[in-house]
Enzyme design. Structure first.
Site, PDB file in Angstrom:
ATOM      1  N   ARG A 185     -12.843  -6.873   4.675  1.00  0.00           N
ATOM      2  CA  ARG A 185     -14.180  -6.391   4.275  1.00  0.00           C
ATOM      3  C   ARG A 185     -14.715  -7.132   3.045  1.00  0.00           C
ATOM      4  O   ARG A 185     -15.916  -7.277   2.883  1.00  0.00           O
ATOM      5  CB  ARG A 185     -14.166  -4.883   4.065  1.00  0.00           C
ATOM      6  N   GLN A 227      -6.548   9.576   6.914  1.00  0.00           N
ATOM      7  CA  GLN A 227      -5.261   9.078   7.413  1.00  0.00           C
ATOM      8  C   GLN A 227      -4.156  10.093   7.155  1.00  0.00           C
ATOM      9  O   GLN A 227      -3.307  10.337   8.011  1.00  0.00           O
ATOM     10  CB  GLN A 227      -4.935   7.731   6.763  1.00  0.00           C
ATOM     11  N   ARG A 259       0.820  -1.218   0.000  1.00  0.00           N
ATOM     12  CA  ARG A 259       0.000   0.000   0.000  1.00  0.00           C
ATOM     13  C   ARG A 259       0.855   1.269   0.000  1.00  0.00           C
ATOM     14  O   ARG A 259       1.924   1.307   0.599  1.00  0.00           O
ATOM     15  CB  ARG A 259      -0.960  -0.032   1.208  1.00  0.00           C
ATOM     16  N   ASP A 265     -15.357   2.615   3.363  1.00  0.00           N
ATOM     17  CA  ASP A 265     -15.140   1.209   3.725  1.00  0.00           C
ATOM     18  C   ASP A 265     -16.378   0.345   3.479  1.00  0.00           C
ATOM     19  O   ASP A 265     -16.316  -0.881   3.625  1.00  0.00           O
ATOM     20  CB  ASP A 265     -14.721   1.109   5.200  1.00  0.00           C
ATOM     21  N   ARG A 318     -10.199  -2.975  -3.870  1.00  0.00           N
ATOM     22  CA  ARG A 318     -11.582  -3.378  -3.541  1.00  0.00           C
ATOM     23  C   ARG A 318     -12.545  -3.187  -4.709  1.00  0.00           C
ATOM     24  O   ARG A 318     -13.590  -3.834  -4.744  1.00  0.00           O
ATOM     25  CB  ARG A 318     -12.089  -2.588  -2.333  1.00  0.00           C
TER      26      ARG A 318
HETATM   27  C1  S3P Z   1      -9.457   5.614   8.308  1.00  0.00           C
HETATM   28  C2  S3P Z   1      -9.567   6.324   7.147  1.00  0.00           C
HETATM   29  C3  S3P Z   1      -9.942   5.712   5.863  1.00  0.00           C
HETATM   30  C4  S3P Z   1     -10.543   4.316   6.037  1.00  0.00           C
HETATM   31  C5  S3P Z   1      -9.809   3.480   7.045  1.00  0.00           C
HETATM   32  C6  S3P Z   1      -9.760   4.177   8.384  1.00  0.00           C
HETATM   33  C7  S3P Z   1      -9.056   6.328   9.538  1.00  0.00           C
HETATM   34  O1  S3P Z   1      -8.778   5.596   5.077  1.00  0.00           O
HETATM   35  O2  S3P Z   1     -10.602   3.642   4.799  1.00  0.00           O
HETATM   36  O3  S3P Z   1     -10.428   2.219   7.194  1.00  0.00           O
HETATM   37  O4  S3P Z   1      -9.221   5.774  10.639  1.00  0.00           O
HETATM   38  O5  S3P Z   1      -8.574   7.461   9.428  1.00  0.00           O
HETATM   39  P1  S3P Z   1      -8.247   6.847   4.191  1.00  0.00           P
HETATM   40  O6  S3P Z   1      -8.006   7.954   5.096  1.00  0.00           O
HETATM   41  O7  S3P Z   1      -6.983   6.381   3.538  1.00  0.00           O
HETATM   42  O8  S3P Z   1      -9.337   7.109   3.195  1.00  0.00           O
END
Ligand code: S3P
Length: 444
Positions: free
Chosen positions: A397, A173, A127, A323, A354
């Site tokens: 998932r 994130q 990733r 998600d 996905r």
């Molecule tokens: C998350 C943000 C999402 C999500 C992940 C959890 C988080 O990812 O898909 O399961 O806790 O900040 P992205 O920020 O990369 O979209």
């Protein structure tokens, strides 16, 4: 953590699903509670922490960084080290399957004079990490060999420079990593997001005593953190995870006669796009008894079997249900007519691609789909043949969404592995069986 042998499982057509239950704590909030607890002064007590592999890896990581996290009775306690107080770990930190744990921790580590090697499983090692490392490098972090995939070694510094950063993709994130780095940086660090992403980091930073301001306008939202704040250890209550509840709610909508209620689910508006979409499809989904718990909105969600129609899901909604697309795509097969989902670019860089895995799983079970660029179209007929074997690609998932599919398909649906479900929702099978779902071991 690695999973040795795959454990396939089949889901069979089930009788009406019934019951009132709770799902485990929200994964996003659980990771953040452990990390902010480690950066605070004094003790943080966390009730309802999700005890899944991803979160346990974060608990181990903060412990290895000198902020021990352990469970006492039904509460997790973290003994924080204060902003900038984490210590050099003796060994590489293993994040297993967890993108959130890895990326947020990069921000946590950034303002420390330590050098940390981060490792993960085969899925995580594919990733992209450059999306977080780019802005952190602008602030002063160094990465050995300039790698943008795990394994990698990150060198933090207590002399970071604050930045103003506009997110190139809607990602909580990336936003969170920069804000967490900004927490240990002199001055003000700002993130600008065009589309709203989950705001648990901002809420929790404030709960722990940091100064975080937001300003919303035509450009989106500007989030600014004042650095070098002293956080105080706090009590945190983690609400039920809406991304886990999604599987049970979806099952109730597609299995005839079903009626279930899930109590105490997080309904923060940055997370509820899936529920809005189900209602637009004609789904009998009600958010009952809305209340606030620990700074987050919470409700009980009741779902009953419904006749569903295909809808068009706008691209702007994607961050609030990112998600949930595999589950929504399966539900769309049981609706009459086509469901179009736009703006799915981010879906391709999750625990698996996905978009591809969802379309392939549906096709393997007799459902017609189209993928064009970042769009997925599912041609629903109100039923699905089933009978297919779904490749899960180490993605929890994908496994859960297709097991739900089997409960309403004419013939069983088999997933090639279920081991990864423990990364986010170890209780999945037990809770699904508690409401009446039928699974059987499979040789696959
Ligand atoms: C998350 C943000 C999402 C999500 C992940 C959890 C988080 O990812 O898909 O399961 O806790 O900040 P992205 O920020 O990369 O979209």
């Amino acid at each position: 953590m690695t999973h040795a042998d795959p454990t396939p499982l089949a889901a069979e057509r089930s009788e009406a699903l019934k019951g009132t239950l709770r799902v485990p704590g929200d994964k996003s909030i659980s990771h953040r509670a452990l990390m902010l607890g480690a950066l605070a002064t004094g003790k943080t007590r966390i009730r309802g922490l999700l005890e899944s592999e991803d979160v346990i890896n974060t608990a181990r990581a903060v412990t290895a960084l000198g902020a021990p996290a352990k469970k006492t009775g039904d509460t997790w306690e973290v003994l924080g080290r204060g902003t900038g107080g984490l210590a050099q770990p003796a060994e590489p930190l293993d994040f297993g399957n967890a993108g959130t744990g890895t990326r947020l921790m990069m921000g946590v580590l950034a303002p420390h004079d330590i050098t940390v090697t981060m490792i993960g499983d085969a899925s995580l090692s594919k990733r992209p990490m450059g999306r977080v490392l780019g802005p952190l490098k602008q602030m002063g972090v160094e990465v050995d060999g300039d790698r943008d995939r795990l394994p990698l070694t990150l060198r933090g510094t207590s002399q970071l420079t604050p930045i103003v950063y506009e997110l190139p993709v809607p990602s909580a994130q990336i936003k969170s990593a920069i804000l967490l780095a900004g927490l240990g940086t002199a001055g003000e660090t700002t993130v600008i997001e065009r589309e709203a992403t989950r705001d648990h980091t901002e809420r929790m930073l404030r709960h722990f005593g940091a100064e975080v301001s937001t300003e919303t306008g035509e450009f989106g939202t500007r989030i600014t953190i004042r650095g070098e704040a002293e956080l105080q250890g706090r009590d945190v209550t983690v609400p039920g995870d809406p991304s886990s509840a999604a599987f049970l709610i979806a099952a109730a909508l597609i299995v005839p006669g079903s009626d279930i209620t899930i109590e105490g689910v997080l309904v923060n508006p940055t997370r509820t796009g899936f529920y809005t979409t189900l209602q637009e499809m004609g789904g009998d989904v009600a958010l009952l008894n809305p209340r606030e718990e620990g700074g987050e909105p919470v409700a009980d969600i009741r779902a009953r079997f419904s006749k569903l129609s295909g809808v068009s899901v706008p691209a702007e909604r994607a961050p609030s249900m990112i998600d949930e697309y595999p589950m929504l795509a399966v539900v769309a097969a049981f609706a009459q007519g086509s469901t179009r989902m736009d703006g799915l670019a981010e879906l391709k860089v999750k625990e698996s691609d996905r978009l591809a895995a969802t379309a392939a799983g549906l096709e393997a079970n007799g459902v017609r789909t189209e993928v064009a660029g970042d769009t997925l179209i599912v041609h629903g007929t109100g039923q699905a043949a089933g009978g297919g074997l779904v490749a899960t690609h180490l993605d929890h998932r994908i496994a859960m969404a297709f097991l739900v599919m089997g409960l309403a398909s004419e013939t069983p649906v088999t997933v090639d592995d279920t081991g990864m479900i423990a990364t986010s929702f170890p209780e999945f099978r037990a809770l699904m069986e508690q409401i009446g779902s039928r699974f059987k071991a499979s040789e696959a």
